[in-house]
Design a protein around this motif. Structure first.
Motif, PDB file in Angstrom:
ATOM      1  N   PHE A  56       6.198   2.566 -13.073  1.00 12.03           N
ATOM      2  CA  PHE A  56       7.156   3.430 -12.386  1.00 12.03           C
ATOM      3  C   PHE A  56       7.924   4.243 -13.420  1.00 12.03           C
ATOM      4  CE2 PHE A  56       8.705  -0.893 -12.853  1.00 12.03           C
ATOM      5  CZ  PHE A  56       9.929  -0.742 -13.484  1.00 12.03           C
ATOM      6  N   ASP A  57       8.509   5.351 -12.958  1.00  9.68           N
ATOM      7  CA  ASP A  57       9.190   6.293 -13.862  1.00  9.68           C
ATOM      8  C   ASP A  57      10.706   6.146 -13.839  1.00  9.68           C
ATOM      9  OD1 ASP A  57       6.639   7.690 -14.319  1.00  9.68           O
ATOM     10  OD2 ASP A  57       6.904   8.419 -12.265  1.00  9.68           O
ATOM     11  N   ILE A  58      11.253   5.818 -12.670  1.00 14.98           N
ATOM     12  CA  ILE A  58      12.711   5.717 -12.477  1.00 14.98           C
ATOM     13  C   ILE A  58      13.033   4.385 -11.813  1.00 14.98           C
ATOM     14  CG2 ILE A  58      14.752   6.684 -11.320  1.00 14.98           C
ATOM     15  CD1 ILE A  58      13.435   9.394 -11.319  1.00 14.98           C
ATOM     16  N   ILE A  59      14.100   3.778 -12.254  1.00 19.44           N
ATOM     17  CA  ILE A  59      14.614   2.588 -11.573  1.00 19.44           C
ATOM     18  C   ILE A  59      16.097   2.826 -11.297  1.00 19.44           C
ATOM     19  CG2 ILE A  59      15.437   1.129 -13.484  1.00 19.44           C
ATOM     20  CD1 ILE A  59      12.949  -0.096 -10.895  1.00 19.44           C
ATOM     21  N   GLN A  60      16.524   2.530 -10.081  1.00 20.74           N
ATOM     22  CA  GLN A  60      17.950   2.635  -9.755  1.00 20.74           C
ATOM     23  C   GLN A  60      18.459   1.235  -9.445  1.00 20.74           C
ATOM     24  OE1 GLN A  60      20.443   3.855  -6.020  1.00 20.74           O
ATOM     25  NE2 GLN A  60      19.448   5.714  -6.799  1.00 20.74           N
ATOM     26  N   LEU A  61      19.574   0.871 -10.051  1.00 22.00           N
ATOM     27  CA  LEU A  61      20.068  -0.495  -9.896  1.00 22.00           C
ATOM     28  C   LEU A  61      21.590  -0.545 -10.006  1.00 22.00           C
ATOM     29  CD1 LEU A  61      20.586  -1.192 -13.173  1.00 22.00           C
ATOM     30  CD2 LEU A  61      18.126  -1.443 -13.103  1.00 22.00           C
ATOM     31  N   PRO A  62      22.190  -1.613  -9.474  1.00 19.42           N
ATOM     32  CA  PRO A  62      23.647  -1.739  -9.587  1.00 19.42           C
ATOM     33  C   PRO A  62      24.052  -2.120 -11.007  1.00 19.42           C
ATOM     34  CG  PRO A  62      22.727  -3.672  -8.496  1.00 19.42           C
ATOM     35  CD  PRO A  62      21.604  -2.706  -8.688  1.00 19.42           C
ATOM     36  N   TYR A  63      25.124  -1.498 -11.481  1.00 23.87           N
ATOM     37  CA  TYR A  63      25.653  -1.828 -12.810  1.00 23.87           C
ATOM     38  C   TYR A  63      27.103  -1.374 -12.864  1.00 23.87           C
ATOM     39  CZ  TYR A  63      26.189  -2.228 -17.856  1.00 23.87           C
ATOM     40  OH  TYR A  63      26.613  -2.590 -19.114  1.00 23.87           O
ATOM     41  N   ASP A 122       0.815  -1.219   0.000  1.00 24.34           N
ATOM     42  CA  ASP A 122       0.000   0.000   0.000  1.00 24.34           C
ATOM     43  C   ASP A 122       0.847   1.268   0.000  1.00 24.34           C
ATOM     44  OD1 ASP A 122      -2.261  -1.524  -0.025  1.00 24.34           O
ATOM     45  OD2 ASP A 122      -2.778  -1.222   2.093  1.00 24.34           O
ATOM     46  N   ILE A 123       2.112   1.163   0.413  1.00 24.18           N
ATOM     47  CA  ILE A 123       2.952   2.369   0.423  1.00 24.18           C
ATOM     48  C   ILE A 123       3.147   2.898  -1.001  1.00 24.18           C
ATOM     49  CG2 ILE A 123       4.126   1.820   2.584  1.00 24.18           C
ATOM     50  CD1 ILE A 123       6.547   0.870   1.021  1.00 24.18           C
ATOM     51  N   TRP A 124       3.084   2.002  -1.980  1.00 17.78           N
ATOM     52  CA  TRP A 124       3.220   2.451  -3.371  1.00 17.78           C
ATOM     53  C   TRP A 124       2.028   3.302  -3.793  1.00 17.78           C
ATOM     54  CZ3 TRP A 124       6.773   3.546  -6.569  1.00 17.78           C
ATOM     55  CH2 TRP A 124       6.513   3.690  -7.931  1.00 17.78           C
ATOM     56  N   THR A 125       0.828   2.900  -3.353  1.00 24.87           N
ATOM     57  CA  THR A 125      -0.388   3.675  -3.644  1.00 24.87           C
ATOM     58  C   THR A 125      -0.267   5.075  -3.041  1.00 24.87           C
ATOM     59  OG1 THR A 125      -1.646   1.616  -3.546  1.00 24.87           O
ATOM     60  CG2 THR A 125      -2.909   3.659  -3.487  1.00 24.87           C
ATOM     61  N   GLY A 181       1.621  16.578  -7.097  1.00 23.77           N
ATOM     62  CA  GLY A 181       2.690  17.446  -7.574  1.00 23.77           C
ATOM     63  C   GLY A 181       3.876  17.579  -6.634  1.00 23.77           C
ATOM     64  N   LEU A 182       3.898  16.772  -5.578  1.00 24.33           N
ATOM     65  CA  LEU A 182       5.022  16.837  -4.638  1.00 24.33           C
ATOM     66  C   LEU A 182       6.240  16.076  -5.166  1.00 24.33           C
ATOM     67  CD1 LEU A 182       3.023  16.299  -1.319  1.00 24.33           C
ATOM     68  CD2 LEU A 182       4.055  18.435  -2.135  1.00 24.33           C
ATOM     69  N   ILE A 183       5.994  15.187  -6.109  1.00 26.36           N
ATOM     70  CA  ILE A 183       7.052  14.384  -6.731  1.00 26.36           C
ATOM     71  C   ILE A 183       6.795  14.353  -8.232  1.00 26.36           C
ATOM     72  CG2 ILE A 183       8.245  12.155  -6.738  1.00 26.36           C
ATOM     73  CD1 ILE A 183       6.525  11.493  -4.160  1.00 26.36           C
ATOM     74  N   GLN A 184       7.846  14.520  -9.035  1.00 24.27           N
ATOM     75  CA  GLN A 184       7.695  14.413 -10.495  1.00 24.27           C
ATOM     76  C   GLN A 184       7.737  12.969 -10.973  1.00 24.27           C
ATOM     77  OE1 GLN A 184      10.645  18.008 -11.259  1.00 24.27           O
ATOM     78  NE2 GLN A 184       9.924  17.182 -13.189  1.00 24.27           N
ATOM     79  N   ASN A 185       8.666  12.197 -10.407  1.00 23.49           N
ATOM     80  CA  ASN A 185       8.881  10.819 -10.864  1.00 23.49           C
ATOM     81  C   ASN A 185       9.010   9.890  -9.669  1.00 23.49           C
ATOM     82  OD1 ASN A 185       9.489  11.355 -13.911  1.00 23.49           O
ATOM     83  ND2 ASN A 185      10.818  12.776 -12.810  1.00 23.49           N
ATOM     84  N   ILE A 186       8.405   8.706  -9.774  1.00 23.86           N
ATOM     85  CA  ILE A 186       8.466   7.743  -8.678  1.00 23.86           C
ATOM     86  C   ILE A 186       9.068   6.428  -9.170  1.00 23.86           C
ATOM     87  CG2 ILE A 186       6.601   8.760  -7.340  1.00 23.86           C
ATOM     88  CD1 ILE A 186       4.684   6.717  -8.539  1.00 23.86           C
ATOM     89  N   GLY A 187       9.636   5.670  -8.247  1.00 28.03           N
ATOM     90  CA  GLY A 187      10.259   4.428  -8.682  1.00 28.03           C
ATOM     91  C   GLY A 187      10.831   3.622  -7.539  1.00 28.03           C
TER      92      GLY A 187
END
Length: 286
Positions: free
Chosen positions: A152-159, A115-118, A127-133
């Motif tokens: 989702f708009d952004i993903i951060q991952l190891p590379y 539910d935290i994603w909702t 409008g408090l955040i432009q992109n979520i991920g």
């Protein structure tokens, strides 16, 4: 100039971090210098989290985020506060009204409390955040999101040169319009580790590091140049996240980002295949 692909990591602004970090937490004076230099040299985004000690306060205390127009990405960690409470705290500490990006920091926490994603989607709609991920560690986590059709708009991952496990997913992510940010470009400094300084747990990685260091010595290439330029060269990657301990290190990172890779360099890195996948995640080094 590839500086716009660099994302300034700020974990060191709030805590001691990294296998080779001997300098400790960055002072406020140095934080200010780093932010000034970053903005002057084309870096457009920075990454932080409320889990990074007092990193957000240090950034807010600098009063440079707004005037230098640096976009901020922060993260919602495992905590007792709701996403709204945590975000409001972050905005206050940072001295901004909204964030460029807000990521779920701990994927297992999201799985426990979907539910935290909702709630985070709601904060975006306001409008408090432009992109979520999400900030991820394993391809299985990404598969979970894709299979469950989470948008989702952004993903951060190891590379990095050793860890390319997510690469096969890049085309699908681009098709979905996802912004790909990578971290751990130096694998927490492992690429530079002296052979006689390897902890017992990491001994299986020594042969790969030796191969890398020997190649760079033969070709007269700086390992850092190869590591950063390799990630920067990947067209699918939109941002390469790099933390720094001081302004000189940031200057070096920018120089690395602008290093011209040869086809031979790329072919060499592509030839490295780490079989001990579990050791690609620093969590398993302890």
């Amino acid at each position: 100039m590839m500086n716009s692909k660099l994302i300034l990591g700020t974990v060191q602004f709030g805590v001691n971090y990294g296998i080779n970090n001997n300098a400790g937490q960055v002072t406020q004076t140095e934080v200010n210098r780093i932010l000034e230099y970053a903005a002057e040299n084309g870096i457009e985004k920075l990454d932080t989290s409320s889990a990074y000690g007092n990193s957000e306060e240090a950034l807010g205390n600098s009063n440079l985020i707004n005037c230098k127009k640096i976009a901020v990405i922060s993260k919602y960690p495992r905590c007792s506060k709701s996403p709204r409470e945590c975000l409001n705290d972050s905005l206050k500490k940072l001295g901004v009204n909204s964030l460029y990006g807000y990521l779920i920091h701990h994927f297992d926490f999201y799985q426990e409390k979907p539910d935290i994603w909702t709630e985070i989607e709601q904060l975006k709609s306001e409008g408090l955040i432009q992109n979520i991920g999400f900030s991820l560690y394993t391809p299985e986590q990404l598969e979970y999101l894709v299979n469950n059709k989470v948008k989702f708009d952004i993903i951060q991952l190891p590379y990095n040169m050793f860890d390319r496990q997510f690469e096969s997913y890049f085309p699908k992510l681009k098709e979905l319009g996802v912004e790909i940010h990578t971290r751990s470009v130096f694998l927490q400094g492992l690429f530079f580790k002296a052979f006689d300084a390897f902890p017992e747990k990491l001994m299986p990685m020594r042969k790969y590091v030796e191969k890398l260091q020997n190649y760079c010595k033969e070709q007269n290439i700086n390992i850092a140049n190869l590591a950063v330029a390799y990630s920067i060269s990947k067209q699918a990657i939109d941002g390469v996240l790099m933390g720094v301990d001081n302004c000189n290190q940031l200057q070096s990172n920018i120089e690395c980002a602008n290093y011209n890779l040869s086809l031979e360099d790329i072919a060499f890195v592509d030839s490295i295949e780490v079989k001990e996948k579990e050791l690609l995640n620093p969590v398993n080094w302890k």
